[in-house]
Scaffold this motif. Structure first.
Motif, short mmCIF file in Angstrom:
data_model
loop_
_atom_site.label_atom_id
_atom_site.label_comp_id
_atom_site.label_asym_id
_atom_site.label_seq_id
_atom_site.Cartn_x
_atom_site.Cartn_y
_atom_site.Cartn_z
N HIS A 102 1.31 -0.90 -0.36
CA HIS A 102 -0.17 0.21 -0.25
C HIS A 102 0.92 1.11 -0.36
CE1 HIS A 102 -3.74 -1.99 1.23
NE2 HIS A 102 -3.30 -2.11 0.41
N ILE A 282 -12.93 3.50 5.20
CA ILE A 282 -12.58 4.01 3.07
C ILE A 282 -11.23 4.98 4.56
CG2 ILE A 282 -11.86 5.80 1.72
CD1 ILE A 282 -14.90 5.82 1.66
N THR A 291 -7.23 3.03 1.45
CA THR A 291 -7.83 2.12 1.26
C THR A 291 -9.76 1.75 1.34
OG1 THR A 291 -7.56 1.51 3.39
CG2 THR A 291 -5.13 0.88 1.62
N LEU A 292 -10.04 0.97 0.15
CA LEU A 292 -11.13 0.59 0.71
C LEU A 292 -11.09 -0.82 0.66
CD1 LEU A 292 -11.37 3.26 -1.35
CD2 LEU A 292 -13.75 2.61 -1.90
N GLU A 315 -12.73 -4.60 -8.49
CA GLU A 315 -11.25 -3.85 -7.73
C GLU A 315 -11.06 -3.38 -8.32
OE1 GLU A 315 -11.99 -7.34 -3.40
OE2 GLU A 315 -9.81 -7.26 -5.28
N ILE A 318 -12.04 -0.29 -9.75
CA ILE A 318 -11.54 0.89 -8.11
C ILE A 318 -9.78 1.85 -8.19
CG2 ILE A 318 -11.80 1.21 -5.22
CD1 ILE A 318 -14.37 -0.56 -5.99
N ALA A 319 -9.56 0.46 -7.99
CA ALA A 319 -7.95 0.76 -8.28
C ALA A 319 -7.16 1.21 -8.98
CB ALA A 319 -7.35 -0.73 -7.93
N VAL A 324 -6.73 5.81 -4.43
CA VAL A 324 -6.82 4.04 -4.22
C VAL A 324 -5.67 3.40 -3.83
CG1 VAL A 324 -8.45 2.19 -4.21
CG2 VAL A 324 -9.11 4.55 -4.52
N VAL A 327 -7.54 -2.45 -2.60
CA VAL A 327 -8.87 -2.91 -2.61
C VAL A 327 -9.66 -3.83 -1.71
CG1 VAL A 327 -11.11 -2.35 -3.73
CG2 VAL A 327 -9.61 -1.11 -4.11
N LEU A 329 -12.67 -6.52 -1.30
CA LEU A 329 -14.20 -6.48 -1.79
C LEU A 329 -14.53 -7.98 -1.20
CD1 LEU A 329 -15.16 -4.62 -4.87
CD2 LEU A 329 -14.79 -3.80 -2.35
#
Length: 341
Positions: A102, A282, A291-292, A315, A318-319, A324, A327, A329
């Motif tokens: 990350h 979040i 990060t989600l 994912e 979103i990334a 971000v 992610v 999910l």
């Protein structure tokens, strides 16, 4: 969208969110590059503080004023702090690797914490200690004109640095629908917060020092000067504690602004792949970086293997946003309550 309420979550160097990004509209950049702006803010602050620190030190020796000694200590502390802030910006901007998937965003808060501690020790503690000592020794000051000139020039230089931090903060605050002070206090950019608060404290300190020096000259007593040094130290102490507390909050993990959360939920629900959302976290993990983690119910009734592929594809979508960093999910349970924007 006219505003940019997620500007505070964008990473340095991102002009806009590339397609396809589920949070495209709220994450679009509308102002200058935030990373370059932060670097400029630090550079101006460092230059101003270095010149001021040298001038105040000379004036402190020539005048013998306790308030000038406090101001010199303050400016040297600020100068050293800018070095920590430069390190914070550079180390936080490093690319992710295998051991830090990350990225290194939280390093910004570590080095900013060092800067805040330096302000407390080298600025606040020295100023208060020297002021208390002056109450007992009560040494006379002289060459007051030199002190006034240095304080006047210092006010102009500190004001220039403060205006730069204000220039950076205003458009960001407007995009987040905050007032400037609230934005500086809550922004994920610790360098902007540090420079803004340090410059504010410096301007207040200069006014206190000028008043204390003037009372010393008028009354002939060094007591007002000593009290001025103590007051400068207390102002620095309050600012340092605020900065330490804010950096601590980001280091231990802080949820993004509720308005950011609401708009991300809305953007997710607009995707054809997403039927509903039952959980979303979040978390800010660096300057303009989040990060989600969430639970979603995908549209349709695919078999399990297809659902897994669609979830990974979501994912990745979103990334695609540079804001971000990660992610994760999972699928929602049927009995879980849906979230709304």
């Amino acid at each position: 969208m006219a505003g940019d309420p997620l500007n505070d979550s964008l990473p340095a160097g991102a002009d806009q969110v590339p397609e396809p990004a589920i949070v495209r509209a709220p994450l679009e950049r509308t102002g200058d590059d935030a990373g370059n702006e932060s670097t400029l803010t630090i550079a101006i602050a460092f230059t101003a503080n270095l010149v001021i620190a040298v001038a105040k030190s000379i004036a402190a020796v020539l005048t013998g004023s306790a308030s000038m000694v406090a101001e010199a200590a303050h400016s040297w502390a600020d100068t050293g702090n800018e070095i920590f802030l430069v390190i914070a910006n550079r180390r936080a901007g490093r690319a992710p690797d295998a051991t830090h998937p990350h990225g290194f965003g939280r390093e910004a808060y570590v080095w900013s914490m060092f800067a805040a501690l330096g302000l407390f020790v080298a600025g606040a503690a020295v100023s208060v200690t020297h002021g208390v000592q002056e109450l007992f020794t009560q040494e006379e000051a002289g060459d007051f004109v030199i002190g006034y000139i240095v304080l006047g020039v210092s006010f102009l230089l500190e004001g220039t640095s403060f205006l730069q931090s204000l220039r950076q903060a205003r458009p960001e605050a407007a995009s987040m629908q905050r007032d400037v002070f609230q934005h500086v206090l809550e922004t994920s950019d610790p360098t902007l917060r540090a420079v803004f608060f340090e410059d504010s404290a410096a301007l207040i300190g200069i006014v206190i020092a000028a008043g204390a020096l003037g009372l010393h000259q008028i009354t002939g007593s060094p007591i007002p000067d000593a009290i001025g040094s103590i007051l400068v130290g207390l102002v620095l102490g309050v600012v340092a504690i605020v900065l330490i507390q804010r950096n601590r909050s980001f280091l231990i993990g802080q949820e993004a602004d509720p308005r950011v959360r609401s708009q991300v939920i809305g953007a997710l629900l607009e995707l054809p792949e997403v039927s509903r959302i039952t959980y979303l976290r979040i978390e800010i993990i660096g300057p303009r970086m989040v990060t989600l983690v969430g639970d979603v119910d995908l549209a349709g009734n695919d078999v399990e293997s297809h659902v897994a592929v669609r979830l990974r594809a979501l994912e990745a979508k979103i990334a695609a946003s540079p804001a971000v960093a990660g992610v994760v999910l999972s699928l929602s349970s049927p009995d879980e309550k849906s979230l709304a924007p």
